[in-house]
Every structure is written in C-alpha cells, then in structure tokens.
Design a protein around this motif. Structure first.
Motif: not given
Length: 164
Positions: A11-13, A16-17, A22-23, A60-61
């Motif tokens: 989920w974090l990966t 974040t991706a 989107v950014m 990322g932490i």
C-alpha cells in the motif's frame, strides 16, 4: 514478514508511486498550459509543496522501516554476543517507538491547530490543513512497526532458547 506488513508495504509503495506520478503529470500540465496557453494552473506550486511532497516524504518513513532501509550503525551490535545484540536492538526499537509516539502527539496537536484556523497555503486559497493529519498517522504507524520489530526479535530469541 507478516501479512499486515506485506499489505502495508504494498500500500505504501503504490500510494507513494501514485502520488509521484500524479505530481509529475500536474507539473507537466502546468508547464504546458503556462507555455502554450499562457494560463498556468492555479496553485500548482502550493499543491506540490503542501500536498504531494509531504505525502511522498512522510510515506517513505514507514516504507523504509518495513524494508529495513534506514541508516543503521551496527558497530556495537556486530561485536556483541547474539543475546546482547538482541537486547540492544529491542531497546533501540522501544526508543524509536517512544520518539515516534512523541512526534505523532506533536503532529496531532499541530494538525488540530491548523484545522481550527483553516490553514491555507502562503499566498493562495489552497487548503493545507488536511495534510497535517498525515504526520500523526505516519508516526503512530512507525511506532507500531518498531513494536512489531521488537516483538519479532524477542520471539526469535525465545524460540532459539527453547531449541537449545
């Protein structure tokens, strides 16, 4: 790795991706609109600064903790006996959990303050207060991961002691 940590890592990966993609699309669209149509997208710099970057940095932490990619100094642990190394590592996990809880508490107080005043970006009307809640969420999650690591170390030591 337990099912919880595997799902969390995935989920974090993915999150974040997705935030990075989107950014990038947002920034490229902004640049093209500004160059071609002389009409930049409103608040792009503020959205990148106050939304995308905190999401990427904060998520990322715990991702680094899950993947064991934090910087570690193993000088004392490498030279110690396995039992002593386990004690040091468990102590470090407990200390990490306590510091994470402190950051979460401070972050929650700050998020509540920003919610109360309806915090926005510097010179625009882009709202920013919701992103502040990511700080306590991430650091509580990090504290949980530290506790899970300490528990796993203690379990391994107990199982190793039973086998002998």
């Amino acid at each position: 790795m337990s099912t919880f940590t595997k799902v969390l890592d995935k989920w974090l990966t993915v999150t974040t991706a997705a935030a990075i993609i989107v950014m990038m699309l947002h920034i490229v669209t902004h640049a093209l609109a500004r160059s071609i149509f002389h009409a930049p997208l409103y608040g792009t710099n503020e959205i990148v600064e106050y939304w995308y970057l905190p999401i990427v940095a904060l998520l990322g932490i715990p991702a680094a903790q899950l993947q064991k990619e934090h910087i570690t100094v193993t000088m004392a642990v490498e030279r110690a006996k396995p039992a002593t190394a386990a004690v040091f590592t468990v102590f470090a996990c407990i200390l990490g959990a306590l510091v994470s809880v402190a950051f979460a508490w401070f972050g929650l107080k700050k998020a509540l303050e920003n919610t109360a005043i309806g915090s926005t970006a510097d010179v625009s009307a882009v709202i920013t207060w919701p992103v502040y809640y990511l700080v306590p969420i991430v650091f509580v999650l990090l504290a949980v991961l530290y506790i899970l690591d300490a528990t796993a170390i203690l379990r391994r030591r107990t199982e190793a002691g039973e086998e002998q």
